[in-house]
Design an enzyme around this catalytic site. Structure first.
Site, PDB file in Angstrom:
ATOM      1  N   TYR A  44       0.859  -1.190   0.000  1.00  0.00           N
ATOM      2  CA  TYR A  44       0.000   0.000   0.000  1.00  0.00           C
ATOM      3  C   TYR A  44       0.892   1.234   0.000  1.00  0.00           C
ATOM      4  CZ  TYR A  44      -3.394   3.499   1.636  1.00  0.00           C
ATOM      5  OH  TYR A  44      -4.201   4.602   1.764  1.00  0.00           O
ATOM      6  N   ASP A  53       9.354   2.940  -0.327  1.00  0.00           N
ATOM      7  CA  ASP A  53       8.324   3.571   0.477  1.00  0.00           C
ATOM      8  C   ASP A  53       8.562   3.146   1.920  1.00  0.00           C
ATOM      9  OD1 ASP A  53       6.135   4.362   1.879  1.00  0.00           O
ATOM     10  OD2 ASP A  53       4.651   3.598   0.447  1.00  0.00           O
ATOM     11  N   LYS A  83       4.388   8.950   8.717  1.00  0.00           N
ATOM     12  CA  LYS A  83       4.126   8.346  10.029  1.00  0.00           C
ATOM     13  C   LYS A  83       5.095   8.864  11.110  1.00  0.00           C
ATOM     14  CE  LYS A  83       1.155   4.875   8.287  1.00  0.00           C
ATOM     15  NZ  LYS A  83       1.146   4.039   7.098  1.00  0.00           N
TER      16      LYS A  83
END
Ligand SMILES: *Cc1c(COP(=O)(O)O)cnc(C)c1O
Length: 435
Positions: free
Chosen positions: A154, A249, A277
């Site tokens: 994702y 990522d 994050k």
């Protein structure tokens, strides 16, 4: 500070239930991000009143040991006093200027010092934005359009990347989203995680057209799946040969698996790295960065446009910087590893003793207990999991005061605020909830 979770929390969650009914009248599905609605496990999500350290409290006053950690950012634990103080002090001087500040330079320097591949960095406001911009950058730099990603990974909700995405999308069984043009999705090619041949085949099928290979170096959005030995190295070699960008990522893995993320831990240096994050310490921050030559494409230095009214926002920079500084203290990652080991060993012992088919993947402070026989190396492997057993486990843990991600396609996160006693209490709950 730590109290063990009550053996059976006869969880009254009536206030959460009422709140969810109200929320559904004004928010799609009652939430602002799909996985929060608990659809894959069926039932009412817990509404949070407050969080401190390793614990969450819901509207009904139930306390939970938290292994979601706001989906990764809360690596120091919730509401760390130094981070809160820094945010308060910064806010006194204004919350946004839309003009440069010294803090942005200082934060950039810190990120460059910590992450091996980054020589220059651009701050944005979310992980989605970071990855969306990173693929634009790879396209600008190479003059090519196609991107290879991996099934089950994702990368946020941008159009190009909602193709066979993991996590929330996988959970809902809607690999593609409505509203994404087929022409857009056609630019995204899917390979199989841990399968270098599947990547080579795409390079052969689309010669000279692939701008970059985008990957979660340790997958976290189909549950935690580490790269097999040689896989990341193989991608590095292949992208170099093909003059395509290797894009890591590290929105989830950055600052979690090592100070410099998965690229430090596995010793493979990508061309472009995406962060999110943890980098915001609980406030909205994302970032992408890489080699000077590549970052020279980014406006106003170069022709690739990308901007943001709240990018580099002072509160977000303050929270992120304080978080990264605290993470750099000695012993941090050793402590996270030890807690991860204790939890992982304990969960495996329970499954073994009960003869329950399982496979556990843990990389430092990130792990998933799969209710499926191993090996688990890719998305297809995860899909074999026992849904009933996972749901029993999830609700059994929640009722005993342990808050886990409500899906088998998610990783669990340990923070520095968790104690050995918290892990022990978690294992006592698991002893009853794994069945
Ligand atoms: C969470 C996540 C994103 C998206 O970040 P948001 O801040 O939710 O937009 C992208 N990539 C990975 C690997 C993630 O885990």
């Amino acid at each position: 500070m730590s109290q063990p979770a009550s053996p059976v929390n006869t969880a009254n969650r009536t206030r959460s239930e009422a709140a969810f009914l109200e929320a559904q009248k004004v928010l799609p599905g009652g939430v602002n991000s799909p996985v929060r609605a608990f659809r894959s496990v069926g039932g009412t999500p817990v509404f949070i009143e407050k969080a401190k350290g390793a614990y969450l409290w819901d509207l009904d006053g139930n306390r939970y040991i938290d292994y979601v950690g706001t989906w990764g950012p809360a690596i120091l634990g919730h509401a760390h006093p130094q981070v809160i103080r820094k945010i308060q002090q910064t806010a006194e001087n204004g919350t946004s200027f839309g003009a440069p500040t010294l803090m942005e330079t200082e934060m950039a320097q810190l990120v460059i010092d910590m992450v091996p591949s980054i020589e220059k960095v651009r701050f944005v406001s979310s992980g989605t934005e970071a990855v969306m911009s990173a693929i634009r950058l790879a396209r600008a730099y190479t003059g090519r359009t196609k991107i290879i990603k991996f099934e089950g990974c994702y990368h946020g909700h941008s159009d190009y990347l909602l193709v066979k995405a993991g996590s929330g999308a996988a959970t809902q069984g809607v690999p593609d989203s409505a509203g994404v043009p087929a022409s857009t999705a056609a630019e995204t090619l899917n390979a199989r995680f841990n399968d270098l041949d599947s990547v080579e085949a795409l390079f052969r099928a689309y010669p000279g057209q692939i701008a970059g290979v985008l990957i979660e170096p340790v997958a976290g959005n189909m549950g935690c799946i580490p790269p097999l030995p040689g896989f990341l190295e193989g991608l590095r070699e292949l992208t170099r040969q093909e003059s395509a960008c290797l894009i890591f990522d590290e929105v989830m893995t950055g600052f979690r698996l090592a100070p410099g993320g998965a690229q430090e831990r596995f010793g493979v240096t990508p061309d472009i790295t995406c962060l999110g994050k943890i980098i915001g310490g609980g406030l909205p921050v994302g970032a992408y960065g890489g080699k000077l030559e590549i970052m020279a494409q980014v406006a106003p230095e170069g022709p690739m446009y990308q901007a943001g009214t709240l990018s580099g926002n002072p509160l977000a920079m303050a929270a992120g910087m304080e978080t990264l500084k605290l993470l750099r203290q000695p012993g941090t990652y050793e402590r996270l590893e030890a807690l991860g080991q204790q939890l992982g060993d304990g969960l495996q012992a329970i499954c073994q003793r009960k003869g329950i088919p399982y496979h556990l993947h843990g990389v430092g402070a990130m792990m998933t207990l799969f209710f499926a026989e191993g090996p688990i190396h890719n998305y297809q492997d995860v899909c074999r999991f026992d849904r009933e057993r996972f749901n029993r486990f999830f609700w059994g843990m929640l009722d005993r005061g342990v808050y886990l991600a409500p899906s088998q396609f998610e990783a669990g996160f340990i923070s520095l605020a968790h104690t050995g006693a918290d892990v022990q209490a978690t294992l006592e709950a698991a002893e009853l909830a794994i069945r």
